[in-house]
Design an enzyme around this catalytic site. Structure first.
Site, PDB file in Angstrom:
ATOM      1  CE  LYS A  22      38.443  43.622  36.485  1.00  0.00           C
ATOM      2  NZ  LYS A  22      38.462  42.359  37.240  1.00  0.00           N
ATOM      3  CG  ASN A  23      41.046  43.574  40.079  1.00  0.00           C
ATOM      4  OD1 ASN A  23      40.007  43.244  39.508  1.00  0.00           O
ATOM      5  ND2 ASN A  23      42.241  43.173  39.683  1.00  0.00           N
ATOM      6  NE  ARG A  93      39.565  33.176  40.806  1.00  0.00           N
ATOM      7  CZ  ARG A  93      39.663  31.999  41.376  1.00  0.00           C
ATOM      8  NH1 ARG A  93      39.105  30.948  40.840  1.00  0.00           N
ATOM      9  NH2 ARG A  93      40.338  31.861  42.491  1.00  0.00           N
ATOM     10  CB  CYS A 117      39.086  31.242  34.539  1.00  0.00           C
ATOM     11  SG  CYS A 117      40.645  31.902  35.055  1.00  0.00           S
ATOM     12  NE  ARG A 122      42.269  33.409  38.600  1.00  0.00           N
ATOM     13  CZ  ARG A 122      41.800  34.580  38.183  1.00  0.00           C
ATOM     14  NH1 ARG A 122      41.239  34.675  37.008  1.00  0.00           N
ATOM     15  NH2 ARG A 122      41.884  35.638  38.939  1.00  0.00           N
ATOM     16  N   PRO A 123      42.359  27.697  42.051  1.00  0.00           N
ATOM     17  CG  PRO A 123      43.882  26.545  43.377  1.00  0.00           C
ATOM     18  CD  PRO A 123      43.765  27.321  42.092  1.00  0.00           C
ATOM     19  CB  VAL A 124      38.368  28.900  46.164  1.00  0.00           C
ATOM     20  CG1 VAL A 124      38.106  29.893  45.055  1.00  0.00           C
ATOM     21  CG2 VAL A 124      37.504  27.657  45.992  1.00  0.00           C
ATOM     22  CG  ASP A 307      45.728  41.742  36.742  1.00  0.00           C
ATOM     23  OD1 ASP A 307      45.756  40.550  36.385  1.00  0.00           O
ATOM     24  OD2 ASP A 307      44.947  42.160  37.628  1.00  0.00           O
ATOM     25  CB  ILE A 329      50.777  35.334  39.394  1.00  0.00           C
ATOM     26  CG1 ILE A 329      51.786  36.404  39.823  1.00  0.00           C
ATOM     27  CG2 ILE A 329      49.550  35.317  40.319  1.00  0.00           C
ATOM     28  CD1 ILE A 329      52.260  36.347  41.243  1.00  0.00           C
ATOM     29  NE  ARG A 400      35.136  39.492  33.155  1.00  0.00           N
ATOM     30  CZ  ARG A 400      36.000  38.649  33.705  1.00  0.00           C
ATOM     31  NH1 ARG A 400      36.583  37.751  32.973  1.00  0.00           N
ATOM     32  NH2 ARG A 400      36.271  38.701  34.988  1.00  0.00           N
TER      33      ARG A 400
HETATM   34  C1  UD1 Z   1      43.154  38.862  41.787  1.00  0.00           C
HETATM   35  C2  UD1 Z   1      42.742  39.864  40.729  1.00  0.00           C
HETATM   36  C3  UD1 Z   1      43.393  39.512  39.388  1.00  0.00           C
HETATM   37  C4  UD1 Z   1      44.900  39.380  39.557  1.00  0.00           C
HETATM   38  C5  UD1 Z   1      45.246  38.443  40.699  1.00  0.00           C
HETATM   39  C6  UD1 Z   1      46.728  38.389  41.015  1.00  0.00           C
HETATM   40  C7  UD1 Z   1      40.541  40.566  41.437  1.00  0.00           C
HETATM   41  C8  UD1 Z   1      39.076  40.549  41.206  1.00  0.00           C
HETATM   42  N1  UD1 Z   1      41.297  39.839  40.607  1.00  0.00           N
HETATM   43  O1  UD1 Z   1      42.673  37.597  41.389  1.00  0.00           O
HETATM   44  O2  UD1 Z   1      43.074  40.543  38.450  1.00  0.00           O
HETATM   45  O3  UD1 Z   1      45.456  38.869  38.360  1.00  0.00           O
HETATM   46  O4  UD1 Z   1      44.562  38.853  41.902  1.00  0.00           O
HETATM   47  O5  UD1 Z   1      47.210  39.673  41.301  1.00  0.00           O
HETATM   48  O6  UD1 Z   1      41.026  41.234  42.331  1.00  0.00           O
HETATM   49  N2  UD1 Z   1      45.506  30.429  44.570  1.00  0.00           N
HETATM   50  C9  UD1 Z   1      45.484  29.201  45.175  1.00  0.00           C
HETATM   51  N3  UD1 Z   1      44.495  28.960  46.100  1.00  0.00           N
HETATM   52  C10 UD1 Z   1      43.553  29.869  46.446  1.00  0.00           C
HETATM   53  C11 UD1 Z   1      43.583  31.130  45.811  1.00  0.00           C
HETATM   54  C12 UD1 Z   1      44.583  31.388  44.881  1.00  0.00           C
HETATM   55  O7  UD1 Z   1      46.326  28.347  44.893  1.00  0.00           O
HETATM   56  O8  UD1 Z   1      42.690  29.579  47.284  1.00  0.00           O
HETATM   57  C13 UD1 Z   1      46.560  30.736  43.557  1.00  0.00           C
HETATM   58  C14 UD1 Z   1      45.969  31.059  42.176  1.00  0.00           C
HETATM   59  O9  UD1 Z   1      45.726  29.875  41.442  1.00  0.00           O
HETATM   60  C15 UD1 Z   1      47.059  31.909  41.577  1.00  0.00           C
HETATM   61  C16 UD1 Z   1      47.628  32.658  42.784  1.00  0.00           C
HETATM   62  O10 UD1 Z   1      47.205  31.938  43.935  1.00  0.00           O
HETATM   63  O11 UD1 Z   1      48.063  31.083  41.026  1.00  0.00           O
HETATM   64  C17 UD1 Z   1      47.151  34.102  42.900  1.00  0.00           C
HETATM   65  O12 UD1 Z   1      45.740  34.122  42.846  1.00  0.00           O
HETATM   66  P1  UD1 Z   1      44.883  35.253  43.602  1.00  0.00           P
HETATM   67  O13 UD1 Z   1      45.820  36.267  44.155  1.00  0.00           O
HETATM   68  O14 UD1 Z   1      43.943  34.588  44.536  1.00  0.00           O
HETATM   69  O15 UD1 Z   1      44.069  35.890  42.407  1.00  0.00           O
HETATM   70  P2  UD1 Z   1      42.583  36.411  42.431  1.00  0.00           P
HETATM   71  O16 UD1 Z   1      42.264  36.969  43.762  1.00  0.00           O
HETATM   72  O17 UD1 Z   1      41.701  35.386  41.851  1.00  0.00           O
END
Ligand code: UD1
Length: 422
Positions: A22-23, A93, A117, A122-124, A307, A329, A400
């Site tokens: 999926k990921n 997301r 969530c 989980r910011p971007v 995960d 994480i 999901r």
């Molecule tokens: C992806 C996976 C999810 C997995 C995660 C960590 C998918 C669809 N989902 O989620 O299953 O649990 O990786 O292996 O592939 N962060 C920030 N700023 C950002 C982005 C992230 O601070 O702009 C932080 C997040 O809050 C979190 C950490 O970085 O604490 C890791 O998040 P991230 O690796 O981005 O997870 P996802 O890509 O959302």
């Protein structure tokens, strides 16, 4: 809302085929928006999240054809809408991953902020930092991230402040059509990123270093069509291995890749499992033994995956001894603890990132509720090991991320039934 009724106490025995990841499939589907020609993706798992992404591609104007084997053909030549609406992004997301492709290919896009969530805020910000470095003008208006590019994105050096899988993927996609060279430092090394890089290269991109913390992307003018097969799901693989270990069972998982599961297999061996790994299969035999408790600390790849954390809490719940589980994480990823304790587990939270699990001899069935995707499967693991019939509510979370869960569990001899509520 569907529920799952599991009658526990039987060791899992048998073999099954692992689905596509999926990921990996989600970012790859988002990356199909970069191509000027139709692209065919094989081995996509049949999951709600994949359907949501396909729906989003359709909403943007891409032509999507799906055959019965989950081969997805995407034709993104004529995109008609560059806005990913809140309704779609809030349910998943990963919808945010279309932003990089749209900015690179169409020069503008608007994607709803994913918001918080269940497992944390989980910011971007890191995605946005990367797009801005490539020259996009980004503003956040009314809950939407709005991006514009004058002329074309241009290559740049991007240093991520945190290791982010989604951030690395989004910026990789954008950079593949930028003018010039982009280097991503402190990039995530997850195998799904390697798969995405390989897919981008199959479309004619020039990505190198994917799978290491420094990724280099030489931008190209355009990307062409290709056929690509998604990698096996390492989390699904690990999850069924844990389920087998928790029940003292013996399973063989086919169509998977043991080399992606180093940290998880090490922990399962430490827990007492005999494990054999072949080219595309893994066999685990617990020989009826009770697992030994194992400490776990989540880390970015190649460390132990977040995960898989919830499933190992469930394994430890019935193991011999005490284990410390540390989540590094996500800040709120222990919601399964309360539910597992309803099944008779003895788990205490030291703080928001640490759980102490004292293994008990037996878990006992109780009604429980799924809270997020991976946490839900920890309840399945516990229910399979428990005495009696456990009813798990809100299993849409499981749907999901786990393909045909009751079929797969039944294939391994479990007594599982989906109860559909009217
Ligand atoms: C992806 C996976 C999810 C997995 C995660 C960590 C998918 C669809 N989902 O989620 O299953 O649990 O990786 O292996 O592939 N962060 C920030 N700023 C950002 C982005 C992230 O601070 O702009 C932080 C997040 O809050 C979190 C950490 O970085 O604490 C890791 O998040 P991230 O690796 O981005 O997870 P996802 O890509 O959302």
């Amino acid at each position: 809302m569907d529920k799952l009724l599991i009658s526990g106490g039987t060791p899992l025995e048998g073999s099954l085929r692992i689905s596509g990841a999926k990921n990996a499939a989600l970012p790859i589907l988002a990356a199909t928006l970069l191509a000027d020609e139709p692209v065919t993706i094989g081995n996509a798992p049949h999951l709600h999240d994949i359907t949501t992404m396909i729906g989003l591609l359709g909403c943007l104007g891409a032509g999507v054809v799906l055959d019965e084997k989950m081969c997805v053909e995407v034709d993104a030549r004529n995109l008609t809408n560059l806005r990913a609406p809140y309704d779609m992004v809030k349910t998943m997301r990963a919808s945010f991953l279309v932003l990089g492709s749209l900015l690179a290919r169409c020069g503008r896009a608007e994607v709803s902020l994913p918001g918080g969530c269940a497992i944390g805020s989980r910011p971007v910000d890191q995605h946005i930092k990367g797009f801005a470095a490539l020259g996009a003008q980004i503003e956040v208006v009314d809950g939407y991230v709005r991006g514009r590019v004058k002329d074309r994105l241009r290559g740049a050096a991007v240093q991520f402040d945190v290791v982010t899988v989604g951030g690395t993927e989004n910026v990789m996609m954008a950079a593949s059509l930028a003018r010039g060279v982009t280097t991503l430092s402190n990039a995530a090394c997850e195998p799904e990123i390697v798969d995405l890089g390989n897919f981008l290269n199959a479309m004619g991109a020039r990505v190198s270093g994917h799978g290491t913390p420094v990724i280099t992307i030489e931008g190209v003018e355009s990307l062409h069509g290709c056929r690509f097969r998604v990698m096996p799901d390492r989390v699904e693989t690990g999850t069924y291995l844990v389920a087998a270990a928790a029940t003292g069972g013996h399973v063989r998982l086919n169509a998977t890749d043991g080399s992606l599961l180093g940290a998880v297999l090490d922990k399962l061996r430490e827990a007492g499992a005999d494990i054999d790994v072949g080219e595309d299969w893994i066999e685990l035999d617990m020989r009826g033994r009770r697992p030994r408790a194992v400490d776990v600390e989540t880390q970015p790849y190649p460390g132990f995956p977040t995960d898989m954390q919830a499933q190992f809490v469930a394994l430890n719940a019935i193991a011999e001894g005490r284990a410390r589980i540390t989540e590094t994480i996500f800040e709120n990823r222990f919601m399964h603890v309360q539910e597992l304790n309803r099944l008779g587990a003895n788990i205490g939270l030291v703080d928001r990132s640490t759980a102490l699990v004292s293994g008990v001899d037996k878990l006992k069935a109780a009604p429980v509720m799924a809270t997020d995707l991976r946490a839900s499967f920890s309840l399945v693991v516990a229910a399979l090991a428990a005495e009696g019939e456990t009813l798990i509510d809100r299993i849409y979370h499981i749907d999901r991320g786990y393909e045909t869960i009751e079929e797969k569990l039944r294939q391994l001899g479990a007594s599982v039934r989906r109860v559909s509520a009217r």
